[in-house]
Write a protein that holds these residues in place. Structure first.
Motif, mmCIF file in Angstrom:
data_model
loop_
_atom_site.group_PDB
_atom_site.id
_atom_site.type_symbol
_atom_site.label_atom_id
_atom_site.label_comp_id
_atom_site.label_asym_id
_atom_site.label_seq_id
_atom_site.Cartn_x
_atom_site.Cartn_y
_atom_site.Cartn_z
ATOM 1 N N ASP A 116 -28.030 -52.745 -37.489
ATOM 2 C CA ASP A 116 -27.529 -53.356 -36.792
ATOM 3 C C ASP A 116 -28.287 -55.219 -36.688
ATOM 4 O O ASP A 116 -27.965 -55.678 -35.905
ATOM 5 C CB ASP A 116 -27.337 -53.261 -34.895
ATOM 6 N N SER A 170 -30.585 -63.790 -33.334
ATOM 7 C CA SER A 170 -30.503 -62.098 -34.474
ATOM 8 C C SER A 170 -30.901 -61.272 -33.387
ATOM 9 O O SER A 170 -31.924 -61.017 -32.434
ATOM 10 C CB SER A 170 -31.601 -62.811 -35.121
ATOM 11 N N VAL A 171 -30.660 -59.757 -34.464
ATOM 12 C CA VAL A 171 -31.495 -58.986 -33.772
ATOM 13 C C VAL A 171 -32.021 -57.990 -34.694
ATOM 14 O O VAL A 171 -32.091 -58.167 -35.523
ATOM 15 C CB VAL A 171 -30.482 -58.033 -33.342
ATOM 16 N N ILE A 205 -28.589 -58.449 -24.967
ATOM 17 C CA ILE A 205 -28.529 -60.493 -24.860
ATOM 18 C C ILE A 205 -28.384 -60.850 -23.930
ATOM 19 O O ILE A 205 -26.704 -61.081 -23.569
ATOM 20 C CB ILE A 205 -28.356 -60.319 -26.369
ATOM 21 N N ASN A 258 -33.715 -64.807 -30.766
ATOM 22 C CA ASN A 258 -34.147 -63.109 -31.265
ATOM 23 C C ASN A 258 -34.218 -62.621 -29.845
ATOM 24 O O ASN A 258 -35.119 -62.492 -29.172
ATOM 25 C CB ASN A 258 -35.427 -63.578 -31.857
ATOM 26 N N VAL A 259 -34.133 -60.841 -30.288
ATOM 27 C CA VAL A 259 -34.087 -60.286 -29.993
ATOM 28 C C VAL A 259 -34.551 -58.989 -30.363
ATOM 29 O O VAL A 259 -34.079 -58.048 -31.986
ATOM 30 C CB VAL A 259 -32.808 -59.244 -28.920
ATOM 31 N N LYS A 260 -36.133 -57.712 -30.699
ATOM 32 C CA LYS A 260 -36.180 -57.115 -31.227
ATOM 33 C C LYS A 260 -35.557 -55.656 -30.345
ATOM 34 O O LYS A 260 -36.543 -55.849 -29.620
ATOM 35 C CB LYS A 260 -37.684 -57.348 -31.234
ATOM 36 N N VAL A 279 -29.116 -48.339 -31.195
ATOM 37 C CA VAL A 279 -29.286 -49.017 -32.753
ATOM 38 C C VAL A 279 -29.981 -48.527 -33.674
ATOM 39 O O VAL A 279 -30.719 -47.880 -34.208
ATOM 40 C CB VAL A 279 -30.674 -50.671 -32.040
ATOM 41 N N ALA A 281 -29.956 -52.534 -27.159
ATOM 42 C CA ALA A 281 -30.954 -53.757 -27.241
ATOM 43 C C ALA A 281 -29.671 -54.690 -26.771
ATOM 44 O O ALA A 281 -28.786 -54.654 -26.043
ATOM 45 C CB ALA A 281 -30.578 -54.890 -28.305
#
Length: 435
Positions: free
Chosen positions: A123, A147-148, A52, A41-43, A119, A50
Motif C-alpha cells: 500500500d 503518499s502513504v 487521509i 504524507n501519512v505514516k 495496511v 491509514a
C-alpha cells in the motif's frame, strides 16, 4: 459537433495542466476552480489503518456530480486512473474496491477522505484523486498527491487494570485495547497465561466516523500462586491473522494471609493445626472449597485431621477473625507417590504437578523431558503449574551418557469430574511424582 470539439480541447488542456503540475510539484491545483487539500504524507504501521483527510472543489461551469452514474475514485499515481484502488458512485454509500480501501467522505459536499484498513507493505505509494461527473467534468487532481509510508508493526496493545487483585476474589481485571482506530475487519484478541477459569469478552467502541477501537476484557479469580505470573494480550491482524503484536504484564496479587505447602505420602494421613496469636481471641474456621470443615467460636488453635490422602487434593484454608480484623492461611497439599513405567495419572484441569527423573549411572547421565505439547526441556525435573488442555498426554524422561540412553514415561490424563455434596470440585491441586 461543437460540443465534441470543445470537450477534446478541454481534455488536451487538462493533460497539459496535469503534466505542468507534476513537473512543478505544485502545492495546490492551479486549474481555475479546481482545488484539493490533503496531507502530503501519512505514516502508518503495517496491519493498522491509514486515514487521509481530504476536501476538494471543482469548476461547476464544466459540469456537476449529480447523476447516479457520476463517480469519484482514487488511484496510485504510478498507474493510470483506469486502474483505481477504489471507486464510489455518487448515489451510493458503497465503495467498489479491493476490500480494504474506502472513500469515507461525503463527496457531494466536497469530502474525498480515504481510509486504508489492515495496511500492507504494497500500500506504500502516492495516491491521486479523480472526479468523473456530467458534461466536461473529468479531472484528476495531481497538484497534491498524498503518499502513504508503511513501517513495521511495533505498536503494542495497551493493558489497563481496573482494580487491585485480591486472592480468592473474582474480578473483571484487565482490558486489552488493540492498537489502531479502524473500520472493516476486526482484529483477533486473545489472552495467554495460566490463570484459574478465565472468562473473556471482546467488544468495540464506535467513534461515529465509521472507525472502531477493539478491546477484550478478562475475568478470573486470582490465587496467591498467580502473584508475579505473566499474563499476555495478543492481537492478530490481517486476513490470515499472521501479523501479530503482544504485550505482557506481571500480575500483582494481594494476599490476606500466608501460603504454606505440606508434603504427604499418598494414602497417608496428616494433621493440620492452625495457631493464631491474637488479642482478643479469634473465631477460627477450617474450609475446603469454601465449605466449613471445622470451627471454633473463640480460641488460639484449631486442628484438622485428614486421612487416606489421594493424589488430587484441593486447597485448605484456615481463616481467623476478631473485632480487629481478619487473616487467612492457605495450605496446599503436595502428594508424593511413585509412578511406574507407562502408568497413567489422572489430574484435574487447573491442577499442578512436579516430576523428578533419577538414574544411577557412571559417568552421570544428562536428562531431558519430551512433553505432549512438543516442547523439550533439559534437566531431570519438570514442573507444570495450572494444567491446560495442551498439557495432557505422554511425558517421557530420557537419561543418556556415552554408553546409551534409557527412558521412562508417564501419561497425564484428564480426571473425570468429582462431586462432593452435590458441588463440583474445581480447585487447583499439586502433585509430586518420582520417576
Amino acid at each position: 459537433m461543437e460540443v465534441l470539439e470543445e470537450r477534446n480541447s478541454l481534455s488536451v488542456l487538462e493533460t497539459q495542466v496535469n503534466k505542468l503540475q507534476r513537473k512543478l510539484c505544485a502545492e495546490s491545483e492551479t486549474f481555475p476552480g479546481y482545488n484539493i487539500e490533503a496531507p502530503s504524507n501519512v505514516k502508518v504501521q503495517q496491519g493498522l489503518c491509514a486515514h487521509i483527510p481530504c476536501s476538494f472543489t471543482y469548476n461547476k461551469n464544466h459540469g456537476s456530480l449529480s447523476l447516479p452514474d457520476n463517480k469519484v475514485l482514487w488511484f496510485k499515481c504510478s498507474q493510470h486512473y483506469t486502474s483505481p484502488v477504489v471507486i464510489k458512485n455518487i448515489d451510493s454509500i458503497l465503495n467498489f474496491s479491493i476490500g480494504r480501501i474506502w472513500i469515507t467522505g461525503d463527496v457531494q459536499n466536497g469530502d474525498c477522505s480515504l481510509s486504508i484498513n489492515n495496511v500492507e507493505l504494497e500500500d506504500a505509494d502516492t495516491y491521486c484523486f479523480r472526479i468523473e461527473g456530467t458534461s466536461l467534468l473529468q479531472f484528476s487532481y495531481t497538484g497534491i498527491t498524498p503518499s502513504v509510508s508503511v513501517t513495521e508493526l511495533t505498536e503494542k496493545p495497551q493493558i489497563f487494570s481496573h482494580k487491585p487483585l485480591n486472592a480468592g476474589e473474582e474480578v473483571t481485571l484487565l482490558t486489552c485495547t488493540a492498537p489502531g482506530r479502524c473500520a472493516g475487519t476486526a482484529p483477533i484478541i486473545t489472552w495467554e497465561g495460566n490463570v484459574n477459569y478465565p472468562k473473556y469478552e471482546t467488544s468495540r467502541v464506535d467513534h461515529g466516523d465509521g472507525n472502531s477501537t477493539h478491546y477484550s476484557v478478562i475475568t478470573f479469580t486470582p490465587t496467591e500462586r498467580d502473584n508475579n505470573r505473566p499474563l499476555t494480550c495478543k492481537v492478530a491482524f490481517g486476513s490470515i491473522r499472521t501479523l501479530t503484536t503482544r504485550n505482557t504484564i506481571t500480575l500483582n496479587v494481594e494476599c490476606n494471609g500466608d501460603v504454606k505447602n505440606v508434603r504427604v505420602l499418598e494414602g497417608g494421613s496428616v494433621i493440620l493445626q492452625c495457631n493464631v496469636i491474637s488479642n482478643p481471641t479469634s473465631s477460627i474456621i477450617w474450609l475446603k472449597n469454601h465449605k466449613v470443615l471445622n470451627s471454633t467460636e473463640s480460641g488460639h488453635s484449631l486442628m484438622l485431621h485428614l486421612d487416606n490422602i489421594s493424589s488430587v487434593f484441593p486447597v485448605y484454608t484456615c481463616s481467623a477473625s476478631n473485632i480487629r480484623g481478619k487473616t487467612r492461611t492457605d495450605i496446599y497439599i503436595t502428594v508424593e507417590c511413585n509412578v511406574l513405567q507407562g502408568n497413567a495419572q489422572e489430574l484435574d484441569e487447573g491442577s499442578s504437578f512436579f516430576m523428578k527423573c533419577t538414574a544411577e549411572s557412571s559417568p552421570p547421565a544428562a536428562f531431558y523431558w519430551l512433553q505432549p505439547n512438543h516442547n523439550v526441556s533439559e534437566g531431570h525435573e519438570i514442573n507444570v503449574n495450572g494444567l491446560l488442555e495442551t498439557d495432557y498426554g505422554l511425558y517421557m524422561c530420557k537419561a543418556t551418557n556415552k554408553y546409551g540412553t534409557s527412558s521412562i514415561s508417564v501419561n497425564i490424563i484428564r480426571k473425570s469430574s468429582d462431586k462432593e455434596g452435590g458441588h463440583e470440585v474445581n480447585e487447583g491441586t499439586n502433585s509430586v511424582y518420582q520417576v
